[in-house]
Design a protein around this motif. Sequence first.
Motif, PDB file in Angstrom:
ATOM      1  N   ASN A  11       4.571 -16.935 -61.969  1.00 18.85           N
ATOM      2  CA  ASN A  11       4.275 -15.508 -62.071  1.00 18.85           C
ATOM      3  C   ASN A  11       3.375 -15.109 -60.918  1.00 18.85           C
ATOM      4  OD1 ASN A  11       5.647 -15.025 -64.545  1.00 18.85           O
ATOM      5  ND2 ASN A  11       3.990 -16.087 -65.586  1.00 18.85           N
ATOM      6  N   PHE A  12       3.890 -14.224 -60.059  1.00 21.28           N
ATOM      7  CA  PHE A  12       3.135 -13.750 -58.912  1.00 21.28           C
ATOM      8  C   PHE A  12       3.063 -12.229 -58.945  1.00 21.28           C
ATOM      9  CE2 PHE A  12       4.974 -17.701 -56.991  1.00 21.28           C
ATOM     10  CZ  PHE A  12       3.772 -18.373 -56.792  1.00 21.28           C
ATOM     11  N   SER A  13       1.974 -11.699 -58.445  1.00 17.88           N
ATOM     12  CA  SER A  13       1.877 -10.249 -58.272  1.00 17.88           C
ATOM     13  C   SER A  13       2.641  -9.869 -57.007  1.00 17.88           C
ATOM     14  CB  SER A  13       0.409  -9.831 -58.133  1.00 17.88           C
ATOM     15  OG  SER A  13      -0.116 -10.309 -56.899  1.00 17.88           O
ATOM     16  N   ILE A  14       2.882  -8.573 -56.835  1.00 15.78           N
ATOM     17  CA  ILE A  14       3.586  -8.136 -55.632  1.00 15.78           C
ATOM     18  C   ILE A  14       2.757  -8.432 -54.393  1.00 15.78           C
ATOM     19  CG2 ILE A  14       2.767  -5.746 -55.723  1.00 15.78           C
ATOM     20  CD1 ILE A  14       6.259  -7.054 -54.590  1.00 15.78           C
ATOM     21  N   GLU A  15       1.447  -8.411 -54.519  1.00 18.90           N
ATOM     22  CA  GLU A  15       0.579  -8.762 -53.391  1.00 18.90           C
ATOM     23  C   GLU A  15       0.783 -10.224 -52.988  1.00 18.90           C
ATOM     24  OE1 GLU A  15      -0.605  -7.235 -56.173  1.00 18.90           O
ATOM     25  OE2 GLU A  15      -0.924  -5.219 -55.335  1.00 18.90           O
ATOM     26  N   ASP A  16       0.957 -11.084 -53.983  1.00 10.22           N
ATOM     27  CA  ASP A  16       1.234 -12.498 -53.704  1.00 10.22           C
ATOM     28  C   ASP A  16       2.568 -12.656 -52.973  1.00 10.22           C
ATOM     29  OD1 ASP A  16      -1.090 -13.164 -55.136  1.00 10.22           O
ATOM     30  OD2 ASP A  16       0.033 -13.479 -56.998  1.00 10.22           O
ATOM     31  N   ILE A  17       3.564 -11.902 -53.406  1.00 14.86           N
ATOM     32  CA  ILE A  17       4.887 -11.973 -52.785  1.00 14.86           C
ATOM     33  C   ILE A  17       4.811 -11.513 -51.331  1.00 14.86           C
ATOM     34  CG2 ILE A  17       7.256 -11.099 -52.857  1.00 14.86           C
ATOM     35  CD1 ILE A  17       6.531 -13.096 -55.107  1.00 14.86           C
ATOM     36  N   HIS A  18       4.094 -10.429 -51.084  1.00  6.65           N
ATOM     37  CA  HIS A  18       3.917  -9.952 -49.709  1.00  6.65           C
ATOM     38  C   HIS A  18       3.247 -11.017 -48.840  1.00  6.65           C
ATOM     39  CE1 HIS A  18       5.227  -5.763 -49.619  1.00  6.65           C
ATOM     40  NE2 HIS A  18       4.725  -5.618 -50.832  1.00  6.65           N
ATOM     41  N   LEU A  19       2.227 -11.636 -49.373  1.00  3.91           N
ATOM     42  CA  LEU A  19       1.513 -12.665 -48.616  1.00  3.91           C
ATOM     43  C   LEU A  19       2.399 -13.880 -48.352  1.00  3.91           C
ATOM     44  CD1 LEU A  19      -1.054 -13.667 -47.287  1.00  3.91           C
ATOM     45  CD2 LEU A  19      -1.837 -14.431 -49.534  1.00  3.91           C
ATOM     46  N   LEU A  20       3.115 -14.319 -49.348  1.00  2.00           N
ATOM     47  CA  LEU A  20       4.033 -15.448 -49.159  1.00  2.00           C
ATOM     48  C   LEU A  20       5.112 -15.123 -48.132  1.00  2.00           C
ATOM     49  CD1 LEU A  20       4.439 -16.650 -52.846  1.00  2.00           C
ATOM     50  CD2 LEU A  20       3.402 -17.940 -50.963  1.00  2.00           C
ATOM     51  N   HIS A  21       5.642 -13.910 -48.198  1.00  4.07           N
ATOM     52  CA  HIS A  21       6.662 -13.485 -47.234  1.00  4.07           C
ATOM     53  C   HIS A  21       6.090 -13.529 -45.820  1.00  4.07           C
ATOM     54  CE1 HIS A  21       9.136 -10.456 -45.031  1.00  4.07           C
ATOM     55  NE2 HIS A  21      10.099 -11.190 -45.571  1.00  4.07           N
ATOM     56  N   HIS A  22       4.881 -13.020 -45.662  1.00  6.38           N
ATOM     57  CA  HIS A  22       4.229 -13.048 -44.353  1.00  6.38           C
ATOM     58  C   HIS A  22       4.025 -14.488 -43.866  1.00  6.38           C
ATOM     59  CE1 HIS A  22       1.603 -11.906 -41.077  1.00  6.38           C
ATOM     60  NE2 HIS A  22       0.728 -12.779 -41.512  1.00  6.38           N
ATOM     61  N   CYS A  23       3.603 -15.367 -44.749  1.00  6.76           N
ATOM     62  CA  CYS A  23       3.393 -16.774 -44.387  1.00  6.76           C
ATOM     63  C   CYS A  23       4.687 -17.446 -43.946  1.00  6.76           C
ATOM     64  CB  CYS A  23       2.780 -17.544 -45.563  1.00  6.76           C
ATOM     65  SG  CYS A  23       1.088 -17.072 -45.928  1.00  6.76           S
ATOM     66  N   VAL A  24       5.762 -17.157 -44.644  1.00  8.95           N
ATOM     67  CA  VAL A  24       7.058 -17.739 -44.278  1.00  8.95           C
ATOM     68  C   VAL A  24       7.505 -17.205 -42.918  1.00  8.95           C
ATOM     69  CG1 VAL A  24       9.506 -17.860 -44.900  1.00  8.95           C
ATOM     70  CG2 VAL A  24       7.766 -18.232 -46.646  1.00  8.95           C
ATOM     71  N   LEU A  25       7.300 -15.903 -42.669  1.00 10.90           N
ATOM     72  CA  LEU A  25       7.660 -15.334 -41.370  1.00 10.90           C
ATOM     73  C   LEU A  25       6.895 -16.024 -40.239  1.00 10.90           C
ATOM     74  CD1 LEU A  25       7.799 -11.497 -42.106  1.00 10.90           C
ATOM     75  CD2 LEU A  25       9.723 -13.028 -41.666  1.00 10.90           C
ATOM     76  N   LYS A  26       5.604 -16.239 -40.442  1.00 10.05           N
ATOM     77  CA  LYS A  26       4.788 -16.910 -39.420  1.00 10.05           C
ATOM     78  C   LYS A  26       5.240 -18.352 -39.227  1.00 10.05           C
ATOM     79  CE  LYS A  26       2.271 -13.593 -38.100  1.00 10.05           C
ATOM     80  NZ  LYS A  26       2.451 -13.074 -36.746  1.00 10.05           N
ATOM     81  N   ARG A  27       5.607 -19.014 -40.302  1.00  4.39           N
ATOM     82  CA  ARG A  27       6.078 -20.396 -40.198  1.00  4.39           C
ATOM     83  C   ARG A  27       7.385 -20.456 -39.413  1.00  4.39           C
ATOM     84  NH1 ARG A  27       5.770 -24.874 -38.685  1.00  4.39           N
ATOM     85  NH2 ARG A  27       6.693 -26.606 -39.802  1.00  4.39           N
TER      86      ARG A  27
END
Length: 64
Positions: A11-27
Amino acid sequence: MEEEEFSYNCNFSIEDIHLLHHCVLKRIENWEGSPARHPTEQEHLWYLRDSLYRMVLEYKFENM
């Protein structure tokens, strides 16, 4: 011995999803490439990027 596939629900908040998406983009930007990393890793990163972005779009569609 067969390898078992595990699946997890989190269970993630939308803020968590945004952060994870950003991390994957940087990776993806900084991915070392083969042979340092296995080529399927890059494909999996693309899959994660797209899946996380679908979640962002779904949230925007439902809540904005």
